[in-house]
Write an enzyme that holds these catalytic residues in place. Structure first.
Site, PDB file in Angstrom:
ATOM      1  N   LYS A 295       0.839  -1.197   0.000  1.00 48.09           N
ATOM      2  CA  LYS A 295       0.000   0.000   0.000  1.00 48.09           C
ATOM      3  C   LYS A 295       0.884   1.262   0.000  1.00 48.09           C
ATOM      4  CE  LYS A 295      -3.561   2.297   2.689  1.00 48.09           C
ATOM      5  NZ  LYS A 295      -4.517   2.244   3.790  1.00 48.09           N
ATOM      6  N   GLU A 301      10.514  -4.510   4.768  1.00 51.32           N
ATOM      7  CA  GLU A 301      10.669  -5.923   4.393  1.00 51.32           C
ATOM      8  C   GLU A 301      10.328  -6.118   2.910  1.00 51.32           C
ATOM      9  OE1 GLU A 301       8.944  -4.724   6.893  1.00 51.32           O
ATOM     10  OE2 GLU A 301       9.126  -5.947   8.701  1.00 51.32           O
ATOM     11  N   GLY A 360      -4.925  -1.855   4.954  1.00 53.70           N
ATOM     12  CA  GLY A 360      -4.116  -2.990   4.491  1.00 53.70           C
ATOM     13  C   GLY A 360      -4.800  -4.326   4.732  1.00 53.70           C
ATOM     14  N   ARG A 361      -5.277  -4.538   5.951  1.00 48.68           N
ATOM     15  CA  ARG A 361      -5.869  -5.854   6.290  1.00 48.68           C
ATOM     16  C   ARG A 361      -7.264  -6.027   5.712  1.00 48.68           C
ATOM     17  NH1 ARG A 361      -4.881  -2.426  10.262  1.00 48.68           N
ATOM     18  NH2 ARG A 361      -6.563  -1.641  11.566  1.00 48.68           N
ATOM     19  N   HIS A 478      -4.932 -32.557  17.907  1.00 45.00           N
ATOM     20  CA  HIS A 478      -3.764 -33.303  18.391  1.00 45.00           C
ATOM     21  C   HIS A 478      -2.663 -32.352  18.829  1.00 45.00           C
ATOM     22  CE1 HIS A 478      -5.306 -37.262  17.271  1.00 45.00           C
ATOM     23  NE2 HIS A 478      -5.925 -36.590  16.314  1.00 45.00           N
ATOM     24  N   LYS A 603       8.862  -0.834  14.481  1.00 45.12           N
ATOM     25  CA  LYS A 603       9.456  -0.505  13.175  1.00 45.12           C
ATOM     26  C   LYS A 603      10.517   0.571  13.342  1.00 45.12           C
ATOM     27  CE  LYS A 603       5.423  -1.107  10.151  1.00 45.12           C
ATOM     28  NZ  LYS A 603       4.413  -0.387   9.382  1.00 45.12           N
TER      29      LYS A 603
HETATM   30  O1  F6P Z   1       2.236  -4.129   9.914  1.00 35.38           O
HETATM   31  C1  F6P Z   1       1.658  -2.924   9.652  1.00 35.38           C
HETATM   32  C2  F6P Z   1       1.191  -2.765   8.250  1.00 35.38           C
HETATM   33  O2  F6P Z   1       1.061  -1.405   8.036  1.00 35.38           O
HETATM   34  C3  F6P Z   1      -0.109  -3.482   7.948  1.00 35.38           C
HETATM   35  O3  F6P Z   1      -1.228  -2.826   8.394  1.00 35.38           O
HETATM   36  C4  F6P Z   1      -0.025  -3.622   6.488  1.00 35.38           C
HETATM   37  O4  F6P Z   1      -0.941  -4.555   6.012  1.00 35.38           O
HETATM   38  C5  F6P Z   1       1.405  -4.055   6.322  1.00 35.38           C
HETATM   39  O5  F6P Z   1       2.109  -3.299   7.282  1.00 35.38           O
HETATM   40  C6  F6P Z   1       1.991  -3.888   4.954  1.00 35.38           C
HETATM   41  O6  F6P Z   1       1.985  -2.559   4.547  1.00 35.38           O
HETATM   42  P1  F6P Z   1       2.175  -2.152   3.027  1.00 35.38           P
HETATM   43  O7  F6P Z   1       1.072  -2.745   2.234  1.00 35.38           O
HETATM   44  O8  F6P Z   1       2.147  -0.659   3.012  1.00 35.38           O
HETATM   45  O9  F6P Z   1       3.505  -2.682   2.565  1.00 35.38           O
END
Ligand code: F6P
Length: 704
Positions: A295, A301, A360-361, A478, A603
């Site tokens: 987003k 990462e 995002g979620r 299990h 972060k």
């Molecule tokens: O972990 C926090 C967060 O902002 C989430 O809400 C989001 O889904 C994820 O990192 C990834 O963010 P992006 O889509 O901006 O890479």
């Protein structure tokens, strides 16, 4: 107004966690309690809240063993979701079906009716609730202004106040003709423009019109993203992989499994280089299309993974001529940040937008999920998925509270968390295709409702949010079910399926394999609810010394969701059901379920650590004292231990230093040879130290 702690009001507080007793405050005395929330009035101060607190005592005097004998009670807790699932309609009814509205009213069901047309049934009779509890919970929903909040969400009001954003993921699956406004602008045409673009692009890739830099068809997709840019799409992909049902309106519209023949979809989320190696294992750069999903396009990462995979592609295929640069043939992006996407080197033509009113979620029905899934399964299957989600959106938006499945689910969670004091919840799909549902719900629910303050930033006066975890049954049985049956009380959600994606009925076996699975689905809620008494054990002749060990207290709440099948439409419904119930819970608790400030601190500390490590790497100062400067002795000691270990590895086995993924031969052309490099197995991408130290800059200094 005077406030007392929970335990001071509710007497024994049996069944209430210590945390809940200590943190929940309620108004006392003859005070006239507010009827609803408002400025300066929290939900915990309302009459409806107080009524529920008093009602807990009543419920503590019941046992599910008895509650489940009440036929009328059970019937009232058995509801069907919107049914018009095009996958389940009998052939003869198909024409009628087309005339039916996409979402029809749900309702309490007669126990002898045939519900085979219902795509999804909810049974919450195994919850520790009576009909009165449900009435009181619905009063609470009114006191919290849930109907008004639902309407405000669908209207596109700025309900995500801390980020000044509307919350409009429902617009992502709205029909083309609908009008949904964000700050006065209808967003639906933009949504459909992106969907049309995805449809075109995915068809071009799938039919070989859009090919890689060397002219080969792009058969494999690697979707790079994390959190909401990964978990939702992974959940849906896992559900689609083995889905064999099709709508059958058109022979070209293959069901997901067949539509994916000859194609692969992989996900790369963790910044761990091992995840890169696994995601790329066996893939050929020439036939691989990478979808970068972010987003913000700033997530550390994702961006490092994207740079690493870009390097993997360019190292093999070269940069390409200016008119057809390799990156633009092999990398596309999904983002709200189109500027950063272009700077990365991705062709704006192959960039798929979404909007800041999609959290995002909550983004799996945006290009975040739609693009990779359409590439793998064809756009038609994803379209059914969107329609399924839309049917539940409409139901949530229009249905009365007492028949509204997401509202009921949300209120049951509020009851369990805030009144009965259950901190956790098990998400237990008895269906391997739904194996990734628990991981998706973990983020959806815990990032949304794991908050400590209300909308105005005041500390919450009650427990909110639950700890979600789960595994597919019977694997969970299990593993952690011991604790669920005899240890802590954990409300469980069992999700089962009438028709398996793959039925197996072996000759000589008394039941089909799916029946065997479902026997467990039906048994577990009763085992939790009824338990086993000492008297029953004695009657069975259990030795006295084992009575305590073999006793099950029972009275442990669960609910069951029984889906007709797992097909794209019903997966969309299940997704939206959970999305909206999470929102309902947030509406009650008065929190912002759409921000996530809690992820920021970690972060930013990682950023500080990165600066430290960069300087250590550049100066080779890991033995010097300043490594630990500004850190506490514990973290400093750990960091020094890590750096010492890395130094040792760097000297001894440089080829294993996991900083890049370029095979040594490929890298030979691009980077100066490393004196310490050894020959390696060329069948797998090789990790070598010098790649990411220098190679990227040499390829193109603009790439950071
Ligand atoms: O972990 C926090 C967060 O902002 C989430 O809400 C989001 O889904 C994820 O990192 C990834 O963010 P992006 O889509 O901006 O890479």
């Amino acid at each position: 107004m005077e406030f007392l702690r929970w335990d001071e009001v509710s007497g024994s507080g049996a069944g209430i966690s210590t945390e809940s007793r200590n943190n929940t405050f309620v108004p006392q005395g003859d005070t006239t309690r507010p009827k609803e929330v408002g400025p300066g009035v929290s939900i915990t101060q309302t009459q409806a809240w107080f009524d529920l607190i008093q009602h807990v005592e009543e419920i503590n005097n019941t046992h599910l063993r008895d509650l489940l004998q009440d036929e009328e009670r059970c019937a009232s807790m058995f509801l069907a979701a919107p049914t018009a699932n095009p996958y389940h309609v009998r052939q003869g009814d198909r024409e009628d079906m087309k005339r039916m509205p996409k979402a029809i009213s749900s309702g309490a069901l007669d126990s002898h009716e045939d519900y085979s047309q219902s795509s999804l049934i909810l049974d919450f009779s195994h919850q520790r609730v009576t009909q009165k509890t449900i009435e009181l919970l619905l009063e609470l929903a009114k006191a919290a202004k849930v109907p008004e909040k639902i309407a405000a969400m669908f209207r596109g009001e700025i309900i995500n106040k801390t980020e000044s954003r509307a919350v409009l993921h429902t617009a992502l699956r709205a029909p083309r003709e609908r009008v949904i406004l964000d700050q006065g602008k209808n967003v639906v045409p933009e949504v459909h423009a992106v969907l049309d673009k995805i449809k075109r692009f995915s068809e071009q890739v799938r039919n070989g019109e859009f090919v890689g830099a060397t002219g080969k068809a792009l058969t494999d997709v690697v979707a790079i993203g994390i959190g909401g840019s990964f978990l939702g799409p992974l959940f849906v992909h896992t559900a689609f992989r083995t889905a064999t049902d099709s709508v059958q309106e058109d022979a070209t519209q293959l069901p997901p499994q067949k539509a994916a023949a000859g194609r692969r979809l992989r996900f790369l989320s963790n910044v761990d280089p091992v995840d890169i190696a696994r995601a790329l294992e066996g893939l050929n750069q020439e036939t691989t299309l990478v979808v970068i999903v972010s987003k913000t396009f700033t997530t550390a990462e994702t961006m490092l993974n994207a740079r690493t995979v870009r390097q993997w592609i360019v190292s093999k295929l070269g940069e390409g001529p200016p008119w057809a640069r390799t990156v633009s043939r092999h990398m596309v992006a999904v983002s709200t940040n189109l500027k950063l996407v272009a700077e990365f080197g991705i062709d704006p033509v192959n960039t798929f937008a979404f909007w800041d009113w999609v959290g995002g979620r909550y983004s799996v029905t945006s290009a975040v999920g739609v693009l990779p899934l359409a590439l793998q399964y064809g756009f038609h299957n994803v379209q059914s998925f969107l329609e399924g989600a839309c049917s539940v959106d409409d139901h949530f938006h229009n249905e009365t509270l007492s028949q509204n499945l997401p509202v009921l689910l949300g209120m049951i969670s509020v009851w369990n968390v805030s009144f009965l004091g259950h901190a956790a919840r098990g998400i237990l799909p008895y269906c391997q295709a739904l194996a990734k549902l628990p991981s998706h719900i973990q983020q959806l629910s815990m990032e949304s409702n794991g908050k400590g303050v209300d909308m105005e930033g005041n500390p919450l006066l009650c427990e909110a949010g639950e700890i979600d975890f789960g595994e597919p049954g019977t694997n969970g049985q299990h593993s952690f079910y011991q604790l669920i049956h005899q240890g802590r009380q954990i409300p469980c959600e069992f999700i089962g399926v009438v028709k398996s994606q793959h039925s197996v009925f072996m000759k000589g076996e008394p039941v089909s394999n799916h029946d065997e699975l479902m026997c467990n689905f039906f048994a577990q809620p009763d085992a939790l609810a009824y338990g086993k008494t000492e008297a029953e054990l004695r009657e069975q002749g259990v030795p006295e010394e084992l009575i305590g060990h073999k006793t099950f207290s029972g009275n442990r709440p669960s609910l069951s969701i029984l889906m007709q099948a797992v097909d794209p439409y019903s997966v969309g419904q299940l997704l939206a059901l959970y999305e909206h119930r999470v929102a309902v819970q947030g509406f009650i608790w008065g929190i912002n379920s759409f921000d996530q400030w809690g992820v920021e601190l970690g972060k930013s500390l990682a950023g500080d650590m990165r600066k430290k490590m960069t300087s250590v790497r550049a100066n080779g100062t890991w033995e010097r004292d300043e490594v630990g400067e500004g850190l506490n002795p514990s973290t400093s000691r750990l960091l020094r231990h890590y750096l010492a270990g890395m130094q040792h590895q760097a000297e001894d086995q440089l080829e294993d230093f996991p900083t890049g993924l370029v095979s040594e031969d490929d890298c030979e052309d691009l980077c100066p040879p490393s004196p310490t490099r050894r020959s390696s197995d060329q069948s797998m991408p090789r990790m070598t130290r010098h790649d990411s130290w220098g190679c990227l800059d040499k390829l193109d200094p603009r790439w950071g």
